[in-house]
Design an enzyme around this catalytic site. Structure first.
Site, PDB file in Angstrom:
ATOM      1  N   ASN A   1       0.800  -1.230   0.000  1.00 21.31           N
ATOM      2  CA  ASN A   1       0.000   0.000   0.000  1.00 21.31           C
ATOM      3  C   ASN A   1       0.831   1.277   0.000  1.00 21.31           C
ATOM      4  OD1 ASN A   1      -2.177  -1.650  -0.081  1.00 21.31           O
ATOM      5  ND2 ASN A   1      -2.902  -1.253   1.999  1.00 21.31           N
TER       6      ASN A   1
ATOM      7  N   ASP B   1     -13.316   4.162  13.977  1.00 21.69           N
ATOM      8  CA  ASP B   1     -13.062   3.898  15.400  1.00 21.69           C
ATOM      9  C   ASP B   1     -14.102   4.609  16.268  1.00 21.69           C
ATOM     10  OD1 ASP B   1     -10.676   2.413  14.791  1.00 21.69           O
ATOM     11  OD2 ASP B   1      -9.710   4.328  14.374  1.00 21.69           O
TER      12      ASP B   1
ATOM     13  N   HIS C   1      -4.515   4.662  14.156  1.00 23.84           N
ATOM     14  CA  HIS C   1      -5.510   3.681  13.705  1.00 23.84           C
ATOM     15  C   HIS C   1      -4.876   2.298  13.580  1.00 23.84           C
ATOM     16  CE1 HIS C   1      -9.032   1.979  11.865  1.00 23.84           C
ATOM     17  NE2 HIS C   1      -8.309   1.558  10.843  1.00 23.84           N
TER      18      HIS C   1
HETATM   19  N1  LIG Z   1      -9.028   3.573   7.796  1.00 22.79           N
HETATM   20  C1  LIG Z   1      -9.852   2.602   8.141  1.00 22.79           C
HETATM   21  O1  LIG Z   1     -10.545   2.704   9.162  1.00 22.79           O
HETATM   22  C2  LIG Z   1      -9.972   1.391   7.296  1.00 22.79           C
HETATM   23  C3  LIG Z   1      -9.087   1.143   6.290  1.00 22.79           C
HETATM   24  N2  LIG Z   1      -9.223   0.061   5.466  1.00 22.79           N
HETATM   25  C4  LIG Z   1      -8.244  -0.111   4.388  1.00 22.79           C
HETATM   26  O2  LIG Z   1      -8.813   0.330   3.156  1.00 22.79           O
HETATM   27  C5  LIG Z   1      -8.121  -0.298   2.074  1.00 22.79           C
HETATM   28  C6  LIG Z   1      -9.120  -0.827   1.043  1.00 22.79           C
HETATM   29  O3  LIG Z   1      -9.897  -1.856   1.584  1.00 22.79           O
HETATM   30  P1  LIG Z   1     -10.975  -2.643   0.677  1.00 22.79           P
HETATM   31  O4  LIG Z   1     -11.811  -1.681  -0.062  1.00 22.79           O
HETATM   32  O5  LIG Z   1     -11.624  -3.631   1.553  1.00 22.79           O
HETATM   33  O6  LIG Z   1     -10.012  -3.395  -0.344  1.00 22.79           O
HETATM   34  P2  LIG Z   1     -10.364  -3.966  -1.803  1.00 22.79           P
HETATM   35  O7  LIG Z   1      -9.240  -4.832  -2.219  1.00 22.79           O
HETATM   36  O8  LIG Z   1     -11.739  -4.528  -1.797  1.00 22.79           O
HETATM   37  O9  LIG Z   1     -10.402  -2.657  -2.713  1.00 22.79           O
HETATM   38  C7  LIG Z   1      -9.254  -1.903  -2.968  1.00 22.79           C
HETATM   39  C8  LIG Z   1      -9.385  -1.269  -4.324  1.00 22.79           C
HETATM   40  O10 LIG Z   1      -8.199  -0.503  -4.546  1.00 22.79           O
HETATM   41  C9  LIG Z   1      -7.912  -0.635  -5.919  1.00 22.79           C
HETATM   42  N3  LIG Z   1      -6.537  -0.247  -6.201  1.00 22.79           N
HETATM   43  C10 LIG Z   1      -5.402  -0.952  -6.054  1.00 22.79           C
HETATM   44  N4  LIG Z   1      -4.352  -0.243  -6.477  1.00 22.79           N
HETATM   45  C11 LIG Z   1      -4.834   0.945  -6.896  1.00 22.79           C
HETATM   46  C12 LIG Z   1      -4.237   2.101  -7.445  1.00 22.79           C
HETATM   47  N5  LIG Z   1      -2.925   2.180  -7.665  1.00 22.79           N
HETATM   48  N6  LIG Z   1      -5.049   3.134  -7.747  1.00 22.79           N
HETATM   49  C13 LIG Z   1      -6.373   3.061  -7.545  1.00 22.79           C
HETATM   50  N7  LIG Z   1      -6.983   1.993  -7.032  1.00 22.79           N
HETATM   51  C14 LIG Z   1      -6.220   0.945  -6.716  1.00 22.79           C
HETATM   52  C15 LIG Z   1      -8.205  -2.089  -6.254  1.00 22.79           C
HETATM   53  O11 LIG Z   1      -8.353  -2.292  -7.653  1.00 22.79           O
HETATM   54  C16 LIG Z   1      -9.485  -2.299  -5.477  1.00 22.79           C
HETATM   55  O12 LIG Z   1     -10.626  -2.039  -6.272  1.00 22.79           O
HETATM   56  C17 LIG Z   1      -7.246  -1.379   2.709  1.00 22.79           C
HETATM   57  O13 LIG Z   1      -5.920  -0.919   2.784  1.00 22.79           O
HETATM   58  C18 LIG Z   1      -7.826  -1.524   4.098  1.00 22.79           C
HETATM   59  O14 LIG Z   1      -6.901  -2.003   5.036  1.00 22.79           O
HETATM   60  C19 LIG Z   1     -10.256  -0.818   5.627  1.00 22.79           C
HETATM   61  C20 LIG Z   1     -11.182  -0.614   6.625  1.00 22.79           C
HETATM   62  C21 LIG Z   1     -11.090   0.469   7.573  1.00 22.79           C
HETATM   63  O1  LIG Z   2      -8.767  -3.957  10.395  1.00 23.60           O
HETATM   64  C1  LIG Z   2      -8.468  -3.698   9.219  1.00 23.60           C
HETATM   65  O2  LIG Z   2      -7.556  -4.223   8.588  1.00 23.60           O
HETATM   66  C2  LIG Z   2      -9.273  -2.653   8.515  1.00 23.60           C
HETATM   67  C3  LIG Z   2      -9.384  -1.494   9.414  1.00 23.60           C
HETATM   68  O3  LIG Z   2      -8.522  -0.654   9.488  1.00 23.60           O
HETATM   69  C4  LIG Z   2     -10.502  -1.482  10.347  1.00 23.60           C
HETATM   70  O4  LIG Z   2     -11.483  -2.215  10.165  1.00 23.60           O
HETATM   71  O5  LIG Z   2     -10.418  -0.713  11.313  1.00 23.60           O
END
Ligand SMILES: NC(=O)C1=CN([C@@H]2O[C@H](COP(=O)(O)OP(=O)(O)OC[C@H]3O[C@@H](n4cnc5c(N)ncnc54)[C@H](O)[C@@H]3O)[C@@H](O)[C@H]2O)C=CC1
Ligand SMILES: O=C([O-])CC(=O)C(=O)O
Length: 345
Positions: free
Chosen positions: A114, A170, A197
């Site tokens: 990432n 959160d 986070h």
């Molecule tokens: N801040 C928070 O509270 C949270 C953060 N996350 C994070 O959010 C991120 C995404 O999670 P999901 O949507 O479940 O994953 P996912 O794999 O379902 O979706 C990620 C998307 O990013 C796209 N992607 C990959 N490389 C890219 C690029 N260079 N440019 C544009 N798009 C690109 C993929 O094609 C995919 O459609 C993860 O890193 C996850 O850990 C998830 C939940 C909570």
């Molecule tokens: O737990 C994870 O990997 C995704 C995230 O950041 C959350 O759900 O808070």
């Protein structure tokens, strides 16, 4: 004519004020978070243009979301060649691009993939919409926000008042869990969640929760609640058993954070939020999630953390080394230059 003008003038006074309208770009729009987030944003009265960017599947997502009968115009952008057009003129960029966790992984285990993705997207923002507000969801947030900041800084366009790590989930979780305990509507619950986070860096200040937690709760029960909030992401990762991490609750949280940003941007007065920002709130930690006051230009005020009880103070001290390590790791990734990005691919 004069009479018509007079009628129009009176009518304009009777019209309710129209919200300001903005262009919002979602980078990673075809993913688990990106899709429901795009749907929720399409319902926002503050958005005139919704720009959906991903490296795969955006034509389908954009076509689907565009059929919702709400005002925002939807455009899909696919692949790096179309990133400039996706970003041009954006007022707010929300970034859920990147891989999610599987059971047994920490958020930091996502760094190698990432970090490079976030760095590339930051270069795009620096070149094509340098004054946009940016909300980063991609993990590990504790490091991806410093990465983004370093890229913007090197491009000479960093304004820390407009760069946010999204920690709203959160807060949302803390509200949900506390509402179950106190038997209140979650909308009537408020509780600060500060720090970062990831695990121990997520610090819910339960002693400041309103309504207060029941006096009958033991120290062990309060500790268990704190731990549940800190490990809630892992709870979802385990329940999904390899199919990813939180997506639907995250989309809700990000839509709520976007709504706050757009209301502040539109001049609706001071808007209260929490987010992970560049900060001098805590000595020795250049990034920290604090209660914020948002205004037209972004973060107007970083508010004090308020009093902590003994359990919270202990956790506060315990998080510092981990949070600083994650911040430095992000900064060093950018300092090492493109070789580090290439190695991470
Ligand atoms: N801040 C928070 O509270 C949270 C953060 N996350 C994070 O959010 C991120 C995404 O999670 P999901 O949507 O479940 O994953 P996912 O794999 O379902 O979706 C990620 C998307 O990013 C796209 N992607 C990959 N490389 C890219 C690029 N260079 N440019 C544009 N798009 C690109 C993929 O094609 C995919 O459609 C993860 O890193 C996850 O850990 C998830 C939940 C909570
Ligand atoms: O737990 C994870 O990997 C995704 C995230 O950041 C959350 O759900 O808070």
């Amino acid at each position: 004519m004069a009479a018509l003008n007079r009628i129009q003038k009176i009518a304009s006074h009777l019209d309710p004020p129209k919200p300001h309208k903005f262009k919002v770009a979602v980078l990673g729009a075809a993913g688990g978070i990106g899709q429901p987030l795009s749907m929720l944003l399409k319902m926002s009265p503050y958005i005139s243009e919704l720009s959906l960017y991903d490296v795969m599947n955006t034509p389908g997502v954009a076509a689907d979301v565009s059929h919702m009968s709400t005002a925002a115009r939807v455009k899909g952008y696919l692949g790096a060649d179309q990133l400039p057009a996706a970003l041009a003129g954006a007022n707010l960029v929300i970034i859920p691009a990147g891989v999610p966790r599987k059971p047994g992984m920490t958020r930091d285990d996502l760094f190698n993939i990432n970090a490079g993705i976030v760095r590339t997207l930051a270069e795009g923002v620096a070149a094509h919409c340098p004054t946009a507000w940016v909300a980063i969801i991609s993990n590990p947030v504790n490091s991806t926000v410093p990465i983004f900041a370093e890229v913007l800084q090197r491009a000479g366009v960093l304004d820390p008042k407009r760069l946010f790590g999204v920690t709203t989930l959160d807060v949302v979780r803390a509200e949900a869990f506390i509402s179950e305990i106190v038997g209140a509507d979650p909308r009537d619950v408020s509780v600060p969640v500060v720090g970062g986070h990831a695990g121990v860096t997520i610090l819910p200040l339960l002693s400041q929760a309103r309504p207060s937690l029941p006096a009958s709760m033991t120290a062990e029960q309060r500790k268990a609640l704190m731990t549940r909030i800190q490990d809630a992401g892992t709870e979802v990762v385990q329940a999904k058993a390899g199919a990813g991490s939180a997506t639907l609750s995250m989309a809700y949280a990000a839509a709520r954070f976007a709504d706050s940003c757009l209301r502040a941007m539109g001049g609706e007065g001071a808007v209260a939020e929490y987010a992970y920002v560049r900060s001098s709130a805590v000595e020795g930690l250049p990034y920290f999630s604090s209660p914020l006051r948002l205004g037209r230009a972004g973060v107007e005020d970083i508010l004090p953390l308020g009093p902590m009880d003994a359990m919270e103070s202990e956790n506060f001290e315990a998080m510092k080394a981990e949070l600083l390590g994650s911040i430095r790791k992000g900064e060093e990734f950018v300092a090492k230059g493109p070789a580090a990005a290439a190695a991470a691919k």
